[in-house]
Design an enzyme around this catalytic site. Sequence first.
Site, PDB file in Angstrom:
ATOM      1  N   HIS A 110       0.812  -1.218   0.000  1.00 20.41           N
ATOM      2  CA  HIS A 110       0.000   0.000   0.000  1.00 20.41           C
ATOM      3  C   HIS A 110       0.845   1.267   0.000  1.00 20.41           C
ATOM      4  O   HIS A 110       0.319   2.363   0.120  1.00 20.41           O
ATOM      5  CB  HIS A 110      -0.941  -0.023   1.204  1.00 20.41           C
ATOM      6  CG  HIS A 110      -1.832  -1.218   1.201  1.00 20.41           C
ATOM      7  ND1 HIS A 110      -1.494  -2.399   1.840  1.00 20.41           N
ATOM      8  CD2 HIS A 110      -3.017  -1.441   0.597  1.00 20.41           C
ATOM      9  CE1 HIS A 110      -2.453  -3.284   1.639  1.00 20.41           C
ATOM     10  NE2 HIS A 110      -3.381  -2.738   0.890  1.00 20.41           N
ATOM     11  N   HIS A 130      -5.411   0.238  -2.959  1.00 22.62           N
ATOM     12  CA  HIS A 130      -6.257   0.374  -4.136  1.00 22.62           C
ATOM     13  C   HIS A 130      -6.012   1.737  -4.777  1.00 22.62           C
ATOM     14  O   HIS A 130      -5.848   2.728  -4.112  1.00 22.62           O
ATOM     15  CB  HIS A 130      -7.740   0.165  -3.779  1.00 22.62           C
ATOM     16  CG  HIS A 130      -8.302   1.174  -2.794  1.00 22.62           C
ATOM     17  ND1 HIS A 130      -8.011   1.183  -1.456  1.00 22.62           N
ATOM     18  CD2 HIS A 130      -9.106   2.239  -2.989  1.00 22.62           C
ATOM     19  CE1 HIS A 130      -8.625   2.190  -0.849  1.00 22.62           C
ATOM     20  NE2 HIS A 130      -9.305   2.852  -1.762  1.00 22.62           N
TER      21      HIS A 130
END
Length: 153
Positions: A110, A130
């Site tokens: 991340h 994401h």
Amino acid sequence: MRLKGRTYVELHAITDGKKTATELVEAILAIADEVDYIHIREKTKQTSEVIQLVEQLLTKGVQNEKLVINDRLDVALLTGIPNVHLPGTGLPVKLVKQKFPEIKVGVSVHSLAEAVIAAEDGADYCLFGHVFPTNSKKGIPGKGTKLLKEIVQ
């Protein structure tokens, strides 16, 4: 992914943990020839259910090389699946690669720092996310393409 100065794209399908085993088998069989990898990411299913799912897929002709078992090294080893994907807070990549060098190990990252550590620890690939807003991460803004570009470089 880059290989010898070239960039290419792989298509990974990832299960969402919301379907029954029967629904999953049907859905996976429908796409198996169209995708590069199918990640079995079934966090709410019991170990025996995931093993049965994988065995059904193999029996129905899905190639074991296309399957990636998410966060369950034990299931991958027991079913002969050569790919495992680890969450960033999961088993240490370095240890898995040391004990099972034949297994392709991916890891979720991340941040740039996590990607660097994953590479240093021997991860075969990283999944960054994401990037964009998603219903699976409601209320958490996407990290954007700028950070993705930094990680790829």
